[in-house]
Scaffold this motif. Structure first.
Motif, PDB file in Angstrom:
ATOM      1  N   GLU A 230       0.932  -1.292   0.023  1.00 56.07           N
ATOM      2  CA  GLU A 230      -0.057  -0.002   0.161  1.00 56.07           C
ATOM      3  C   GLU A 230       0.971   1.341  -0.047  1.00 56.07           C
ATOM      4  OE1 GLU A 230      -3.128  -0.269   2.979  1.00 56.07           O
ATOM      5  OE2 GLU A 230      -3.427  -2.242   2.456  1.00 56.07           O
ATOM      6  N   GLU A 231       1.972   1.053   0.396  1.00 53.85           N
ATOM      7  CA  GLU A 231       3.063   2.354   0.399  1.00 53.85           C
ATOM      8  C   GLU A 231       3.578   2.678  -0.914  1.00 53.85           C
ATOM      9  OE1 GLU A 231       4.657   1.939   4.822  1.00 53.85           O
ATOM     10  OE2 GLU A 231       5.355   0.568   3.504  1.00 53.85           O
ATOM     11  N   VAL A 232       3.436   1.642  -1.872  1.00 51.10           N
ATOM     12  CA  VAL A 232       3.887   1.970  -3.247  1.00 51.10           C
ATOM     13  C   VAL A 232       2.796   2.976  -3.751  1.00 51.10           C
ATOM     14  CG1 VAL A 232       4.246   1.017  -5.509  1.00 51.10           C
ATOM     15  CG2 VAL A 232       4.661  -0.298  -3.436  1.00 51.10           C
ATOM     16  N   TRP A 233       3.475   4.303  -4.400  1.00 53.24           N
ATOM     17  CA  TRP A 233       2.708   5.140  -4.967  1.00 53.24           C
ATOM     18  C   TRP A 233       3.426   5.794  -6.124  1.00 53.24           C
ATOM     19  CZ3 TRP A 233       2.845  10.249  -5.914  1.00 53.24           C
ATOM     20  CH2 TRP A 233       1.550  11.021  -6.055  1.00 53.24           C
ATOM     21  N   PRO A 234       2.848   6.104  -7.046  1.00 55.73           N
ATOM     22  CA  PRO A 234       1.411   5.912  -7.536  1.00 55.73           C
ATOM     23  C   PRO A 234       1.149   4.665  -7.902  1.00 55.73           C
ATOM     24  CG  PRO A 234       2.465   6.853  -9.380  1.00 55.73           C
ATOM     25  CD  PRO A 234       3.702   6.991  -8.304  1.00 55.73           C
ATOM     26  N   GLN A 235      -0.081   4.047  -7.569  1.00 56.50           N
ATOM     27  CA  GLN A 235      -0.205   2.607  -7.470  1.00 56.50           C
ATOM     28  C   GLN A 235      -0.410   2.038  -8.885  1.00 56.50           C
ATOM     29  OE1 GLN A 235      -1.555   0.086  -5.041  1.00 56.50           O
ATOM     30  NE2 GLN A 235      -0.203   1.339  -3.503  1.00 56.50           N
ATOM     31  N   VAL A 236      -0.899   2.691  -9.796  1.00 56.93           N
ATOM     32  CA  VAL A 236      -0.892   2.598 -11.131  1.00 56.93           C
ATOM     33  C   VAL A 236       0.073   3.469 -12.005  1.00 56.93           C
ATOM     34  CG1 VAL A 236      -2.153   2.682 -13.467  1.00 56.93           C
ATOM     35  CG2 VAL A 236      -3.185   1.862 -11.274  1.00 56.93           C
ATOM     36  N   SER A 237       1.121   3.112 -12.648  1.00 53.69           N
ATOM     37  CA  SER A 237       2.228   3.833 -12.658  1.00 53.69           C
ATOM     38  C   SER A 237       3.166   3.383 -13.787  1.00 53.69           C
ATOM     39  CB  SER A 237       3.135   4.228 -11.489  1.00 53.69           C
ATOM     40  OG  SER A 237       3.848   3.001 -11.039  1.00 53.69           O
ATOM     41  N   LEU A 238       4.400   4.098 -13.753  1.00 55.06           N
ATOM     42  CA  LEU A 238       5.497   3.509 -14.982  1.00 55.06           C
ATOM     43  C   LEU A 238       4.869   3.414 -16.389  1.00 55.06           C
ATOM     44  CD1 LEU A 238       8.158   3.206 -14.276  1.00 55.06           C
ATOM     45  CD2 LEU A 238       7.855   0.784 -14.060  1.00 55.06           C
ATOM     46  N   SER A 239       4.912   4.178 -16.912  1.00 61.74           N
ATOM     47  CA  SER A 239       4.683   4.132 -18.407  1.00 61.74           C
ATOM     48  C   SER A 239       5.599   3.291 -19.016  1.00 61.74           C
ATOM     49  CB  SER A 239       4.372   5.518 -19.221  1.00 61.74           C
ATOM     50  OG  SER A 239       3.836   6.403 -18.355  1.00 61.74           O
ATOM     51  N   ALA A 240       5.258   2.502 -20.106  1.00 58.68           N
ATOM     52  CA  ALA A 240       6.326   1.736 -20.892  1.00 58.68           C
ATOM     53  C   ALA A 240       6.743   2.774 -21.838  1.00 58.68           C
ATOM     54  CB  ALA A 240       5.662   0.664 -21.657  1.00 58.68           C
ATOM     55  N   PRO A 241       8.283   2.853 -21.921  1.00 55.13           N
ATOM     56  CA  PRO A 241       8.795   3.864 -22.761  1.00 55.13           C
ATOM     57  C   PRO A 241       8.457   3.500 -24.293  1.00 55.13           C
ATOM     58  CG  PRO A 241      10.382   2.432 -21.919  1.00 55.13           C
ATOM     59  CD  PRO A 241       9.084   1.866 -21.375  1.00 55.13           C
ATOM     60  N   VAL A 242       7.229   3.491 -24.470  1.00 60.39           N
ATOM     61  CA  VAL A 242       7.083   2.819 -26.024  1.00 60.39           C
ATOM     62  C   VAL A 242       7.377   3.721 -27.239  1.00 60.39           C
ATOM     63  CG1 VAL A 242       5.435   1.113 -25.639  1.00 60.39           C
ATOM     64  CG2 VAL A 242       4.617   3.611 -25.810  1.00 60.39           C
ATOM     65  N   SER A 243       7.930   3.350 -28.237  1.00 64.02           N
ATOM     66  CA  SER A 243       8.534   4.067 -29.223  1.00 64.02           C
ATOM     67  C   SER A 243       7.326   4.961 -29.716  1.00 64.02           C
ATOM     68  CB  SER A 243       9.308   3.118 -30.181  1.00 64.02           C
ATOM     69  OG  SER A 243       8.417   1.986 -30.474  1.00 64.02           O
ATOM     70  N   ASN A 244       6.174   4.451 -29.917  1.00 66.97           N
ATOM     71  CA  ASN A 244       5.085   5.333 -31.026  1.00 66.97           C
ATOM     72  C   ASN A 244       4.624   6.643 -29.865  1.00 66.97           C
ATOM     73  OD1 ASN A 244       3.600   4.244 -28.925  1.00 66.97           O
ATOM     74  ND2 ASN A 244       2.211   2.976 -30.344  1.00 66.97           N
ATOM     75  N   GLY A 245       5.303   6.621 -28.904  1.00 66.81           N
ATOM     76  CA  GLY A 245       4.761   7.924 -28.109  1.00 66.81           C
ATOM     77  C   GLY A 245       3.502   7.744 -27.173  1.00 66.81           C
ATOM     78  N   ASP A 246       3.167   6.383 -27.342  1.00 70.04           N
ATOM     79  CA  ASP A 246       1.979   6.121 -26.442  1.00 70.04           C
ATOM     80  C   ASP A 246       2.579   5.841 -25.082  1.00 70.04           C
ATOM     81  OD1 ASP A 246      -0.124   6.208 -27.753  1.00 70.04           O
ATOM     82  OD2 ASP A 246      -0.555   4.176 -28.294  1.00 70.04           O
ATOM     83  N   HIS A 247       1.701   6.500 -24.016  1.00 71.87           N
ATOM     84  CA  HIS A 247       2.273   6.230 -22.585  1.00 71.87           C
ATOM     85  C   HIS A 247       0.955   5.351 -21.977  1.00 71.87           C
ATOM     86  CE1 HIS A 247       5.873   8.182 -22.428  1.00 71.87           C
ATOM     87  NE2 HIS A 247       5.644   8.630 -23.387  1.00 71.87           N
ATOM     88  N   ASP A 248       0.727   4.281 -22.213  1.00 72.62           N
ATOM     89  CA  ASP A 248      -0.301   3.453 -21.363  1.00 72.62           C
ATOM     90  C   ASP A 248       0.472   3.226 -19.897  1.00 72.62           C
ATOM     91  OD1 ASP A 248      -1.546   3.195 -23.734  1.00 72.62           O
ATOM     92  OD2 ASP A 248      -0.781   1.283 -24.195  1.00 72.62           O
ATOM     93  N   ASN A 249      -0.359   3.692 -19.011  1.00 70.61           N
ATOM     94  CA  ASN A 249      -0.213   3.556 -17.783  1.00 70.61           C
ATOM     95  C   ASN A 249      -0.442   2.005 -17.210  1.00 70.61           C
ATOM     96  OD1 ASN A 249       0.652   5.845 -16.668  1.00 70.61           O
ATOM     97  ND2 ASN A 249      -1.300   6.624 -16.246  1.00 70.61           N
ATOM     98  N   ILE A 250       0.641   1.401 -16.532  1.00 67.34           N
ATOM     99  CA  ILE A 250       0.739   0.039 -16.086  1.00 67.34           C
ATOM    100  C   ILE A 250       0.336  -0.189 -14.818  1.00 67.34           C
ATOM    101  CG2 ILE A 250       2.251  -1.841 -16.390  1.00 67.34           C
ATOM    102  CD1 ILE A 250       1.803  -0.961 -19.121  1.00 67.34           C
ATOM    103  N   ASP A 251      -0.318  -1.304 -14.387  1.00 65.46           N
ATOM    104  CA  ASP A 251      -0.463  -1.421 -13.113  1.00 65.46           C
ATOM    105  C   ASP A 251       0.718  -2.392 -12.577  1.00 65.46           C
ATOM    106  OD1 ASP A 251      -1.059  -2.508 -10.441  1.00 65.46           O
ATOM    107  OD2 ASP A 251      -2.943  -2.979 -10.936  1.00 65.46           O
ATOM    108  N   LEU A 252       1.934  -1.706 -12.308  1.00 67.86           N
ATOM    109  CA  LEU A 252       3.078  -2.431 -11.932  1.00 67.86           C
ATOM    110  C   LEU A 252       2.851  -3.427 -10.913  1.00 67.86           C
ATOM    111  CD1 LEU A 252       5.939  -2.242 -12.994  1.00 67.86           C
ATOM    112  CD2 LEU A 252       6.412  -0.641 -11.197  1.00 67.86           C
ATOM    113  N   ILE A 253       2.152  -2.951  -9.980  1.00 70.28           N
ATOM    114  CA  ILE A 253       2.023  -4.082  -8.714  1.00 70.28           C
ATOM    115  C   ILE A 253       1.382  -5.457  -9.228  1.00 70.28           C
ATOM    116  CG2 ILE A 253       0.996  -4.389  -6.530  1.00 70.28           C
ATOM    117  CD1 ILE A 253       0.937  -1.500  -5.916  1.00 70.28           C
ATOM    118  N   SER A 254       0.576  -5.183  -9.929  1.00 70.41           N
ATOM    119  CA  SER A 254      -0.139  -6.403 -10.401  1.00 70.41           C
ATOM    120  C   SER A 254       0.655  -7.415 -11.384  1.00 70.41           C
ATOM    121  CB  SER A 254      -1.466  -6.287 -11.179  1.00 70.41           C
ATOM    122  OG  SER A 254      -2.559  -5.456 -10.479  1.00 70.41           O
ATOM    123  N   LEU A 255       1.572  -6.423 -12.381  1.00 69.43           N
ATOM    124  CA  LEU A 255       2.373  -7.011 -13.311  1.00 69.43           C
ATOM    125  C   LEU A 255       3.367  -7.781 -12.262  1.00 69.43           C
ATOM    126  CD1 LEU A 255       3.263  -6.918 -16.236  1.00 69.43           C
ATOM    127  CD2 LEU A 255       4.718  -5.098 -15.786  1.00 69.43           C
TER     128      LEU A 255
END
Lengths: 560, 560
Positions: A230-255
């Motif tokens: 619960e101390e991890v914040w932001p919980q949904v975070s860390l965009s993949a540095p995708v080459s096409n400029g898209d920044h999908d927010n990833i649920d890193l904890i679940s991953l």
């Protein structure tokens, strides 16, 4: 890493004045200076030599460092009114007030420094610096110059030994600031261990002042400060540095939880022993620094928790096209653990088809000594980077080099001290110092039977550093340049002199040419006669010993 | 000796900023601070403890020093624009720029320091300082606080051991500046060896900054710089300080030559071996400082030259109603020579009817270690003052105290580290520290069977130092006051704990009271449960071990 700017060079010079105030010396320098002044001898030309008596750490050589600081110190040498007032309060009341006016006017404009270059290989009893100038002034410089050279040379030599023990492949990180002799000891240690062959320091101020690469990621406190996901914040975070400029927010904890399950399955590990706080700490760090992920993995248990958590987070990062760096081990048997960790890295690499996983860095830090560093080359291990603190900066095995500063000449006449301990006697007179290498360089050094090895530093020739009337006639090297000089200087030594244990002695020959003057100038030669006499008993059987050509000209070669 | 003026106190505070710039820390403190900040945890209340794991030098205790410098450091803790710009260049490019604005605003106004008093006897594993405040800030302080406490406490403890070895009668002079870890190492050494029980230092800057008595007269270079009596100037000099105001100029050289003849006759010495330059040096010094004559007498030969020259000059001074101080021996067997020297002093005293001659000071300086200091008490000798350098300041026997700084609590919840090395595990949770002495004081300590000795420092009570919101609630002691505190603190220890070799262990008891909260707060208690479990296996046979009263309340006492 930042290169030292001209700004930080100025900072360096300013810092000498703050670090080495002119009063930072022994009281007897002032009582002697007064007695010289009182007898009208303060301006007599005098020469001191700075040297050490034994190679440190039972080794075959040392490195010479600290000379640049000496130059800056000489350049800034002045007494303030406040200094002089304090001296007035501590010197005996009988002191003539005019002496304090004399002190207030003093500087080093009459001082000449001849020196072997900073960062050169040197040996016991070889004069490293020759300081000449007015008797009272060069006397006053003694303690400060020794203080600047002694530890710098010692810790640089220690670092060079760690480097020899480690071999050239491994990266070495200095991290001794917290165990050094106070703040400046720590700064000096970071500076000169880098010069001696380390690659990086943890000391930020050393990076700032000297342009040394700095490194470090996290301590155990960081890991233990987290207790749940619960101390991890932001919980949904860390965009993949995708080459096409898209920044999908990833649920890193679940991953990562997903990866953790697969890692446990792969390794047959119990998920019940995994520390959730540690996983939270790793995730938080990865979110902050996805390109620089290198956690310490032994805060709880390497195999039951830290390694599993690392693999899970690293796999998530790889999936998101980041490249984690590796892990740090800070306790226990580093060799054994590094092998286990590498094994797991290889398994993950194969299982999950990530080639880079198998070559992630393994950093080892756990009270490393020169001995344990050398052991790393004998035992199977997978450690890429070694961090060294206490034993490096405190020079545990021999915490002092024992440099001394001895008077060798006054008004052109040689001087010596005898002492009740023969090894404390000094060699009178100024000396030229050479190290002779034939055109074959290092190779020739192995043919000791054919060549006499002596010292190649020719002091008082233009190729060395030289200080006079506020001018430094040679440009000062940067820390990085000196570091390169050290490595090439060490290259000139035959491996048998570089052995860490029981090296072959490097032979330093001593040749004395002295023309005896008339009886008024004979005090030094009387001494010298005695000194030679004392040494002849040890040396007369040596083939290099030559009879003097006439009564007044001594030409002897003997082994010190 | 000058008492530290308010001016020099300000100088001290200024010097902290120069000696301990805020960047003088390990890089990972910043990477961690960023990760805390990034996850919004930087302001969580956290508590660190500073302690060491083993008493140094194989001894039974240590002394705690460096805390005042820590307070000054906390008070001046700020990042400049230049610092922040440098950090921007070395932290990973992904670092959020807002973090640097955060750093620029930081200070220690939210930090509280509880500490045992400076200069107190302490033991391994006892928390010496508790630092609480915002997680990111107290994390950033780690390296600097360790750097300020580690060496100060170590060298203070070393000095206290030298003092114990020397006994209370002998005067001890610290003279290690030239062999210390650079300039600040030397200054720290002078300061804390005085605190630890030395009487004087040779270090002038230490006298200036801390009001430590400074001492010293001459080195061998002074003696060897003279070669003939013609260098003595003025040749006719040194008025006798006659009470009627007359100042008859005396031909000191002729007077001393006369005394030298009588001394040689008395001792049956050959005048041919006497070094004229040495006599010239002594005379010149006596002319400069007739009230402070204390030459080094082994530059050539103690018995054949130095002692004879000293006696001649001293007798001249006595004749002129001055009081010479004594001699210094700097090589050879100090004990044997001191006995010989005292014998000659007594002969002169009797022969020439000068009672004071027999009790002139004999100063010994020759690579003194704790061992050789202790030997002085076993062998016959006449040494009144001992000068110690290298072994004192470098702490040869153990050059690092190994202090650590560990996280023990976050948001009221205890934290611990396990480590692969059991001795590196930490004890979670904040602690109150007591040392219990009954009303009998020291005496009671011998009755270990009746009393449990634990620690008397009660941190977090008003009688200790305390730092909060820029206010130091207790006045800082001067160096001399701390020195007195050290001696009285050492007095509270039973001699069996003060033995230099194989002391009895001082028993430190550990009592844990923890009320278990609900499951959300249980991470720390999980750890603690585990930790107790691990220790129970060692401790369950100890009579002091108590069963916990209920599931949620642990009340155990065990021996660390």
């Amino acid at each position: 890493m930042a290169a030292p700017s001209s700004q930080s060079c100025t900072a360096l010079e300013r810092s000498i004045r703050e670090r080495v105030p002119t009063l930072l010396t022994d009281l007897y320098q002032f009582t002697m200076a007064y007695a010289y002044w009182r007898s009208g001898r303060h301006n007599e030309p005098a020469v001191f030599e700075l040297f050490f008596r034994d190679n440190p750490f039972g080794g075959g050589f040392s490195l010479f460092s600290g000379m640049h600081d000496c130059l800056l110190f000489l350049r800034s040498f002045r007494f303030t009114d406040e200094d002089v007032e304090y001296l007035r309060s501590v010197l005996p009341p009988a002191t003539d007030p005019a002496f304090f006016l004399f002190l207030r006017e003093l500087d080093c404009s009459g001082v000449t420094l001849h020196s072997v270059p900073e960062g050169t290989v040197v040996f016991a009893r070889v004069p490293l610096m020759e300081v000449s100038g007015p008797l009272a002034v060069v006397q006053l410089l003694e303690t400060s110059l020794l203080c600047l050279v002694n530890y710098a040379s010692l810790v640089c030599s220690n670092a060079a030994r760690f480097r020899l023990a480690a071999g050239s492949r491994r990266k070495l990180l200095e991290m001794g600031l917290r165990r050094a002799q106070g703040p400046d000891g720590g700064l000096t240690a970071s500076r000169y261990t880098y010069v001696g062959g380390f690659d990086m320091t943890s000391n930020v101020q050393a990076g700032f002042l000297f342009g040394i690469p700095v490194a470090g990621t996290m301590a155990h406190s960081y890991v233990t400060s987290f207790s749940s996901l619960e101390e991890v914040w932001p919980q949904v975070s860390l965009s993949a540095p995708v080459s096409n400029g898209d920044h999908d927010n990833i649920d890193l904890i679940s991953l990562t939880k997903g990866w953790l399950g697969r890692v446990c399955e792969l390794l047959g590990a119990e998920s019940g022993k995994i520390h959730e706080g540690e996983l939270a700490a790793f995730l938080s760090y990865a979110i902050a620094y996805p390109h620089n992920f290198l956690p310490v993995i032994d805060s709880y248990s390497v195999t039951c928790s830290g390694l599993l958590n690392f693999c899970a987070v690293a796999l998530s990062l790889f999936e998101l096209d980041y490249s984690p760096l590796g892990v740090r081990l800070d306790s226990g048997d580093l060799c054994r653990q590094s092998v286990e960790v590498r094994h797991v890295f290889r398994l993950c690499s194969e299982q999950f088809s990530i080639p880079a996983f198998q070559s992630l860095l393994i950093v080892g830090t756990n009270n490393i000594s020169e001995y344990s560093m050398a052991e790393l080359n004998k035992k199977e291990n997978e450690i890429d980077v070694v961090g060294v603190g206490t034993h490096l900066v405190t020079c545990t095995r021999q915490p002092s080099l024992g440099c001394v500063y001895k008077l060798v000449e006054v008004r052109g006449s040689p001087r010596m001290k005898f002492s009740e301990d023969p090894e404390k006697s000094t060699v009178p007179g100024r000396k030229a110092v050479y190290r002779m290498l034939d055109t074959e360089g290092e190779e020739s050094l192995s043919t000791i039977e054919k060549h006499i090895e002596s010292l190649n530093y020719r002091i008082s020739v233009p190729s060395t550093y030289y200080f006079n009337t506020q001018l430094i006639t040679q440009p000062l090297c940067s820390t990085a340049e000196t570091r390169e000089k050290v490595q090439s200087s060490i290259q000139t030594l035959h491996p048998r002199h570089k052995r860490l244990q029981e090296p072959d002695s490097y032979i330093v020959s001593f040749k004395v040419h002295l023309l005896c003057g008339d009886m008024e100038q004979c005090q030094g030669l009387d001494c010298l006669g005695y000194w030679i006499e004392r040494h002849l008993t040890c040396c007369h059987s040596h083939p290099a010993f030559l009879q003097c050509k006439c009564t007044h000209l001594y030409t002897h070669t003997y082994i010190l």
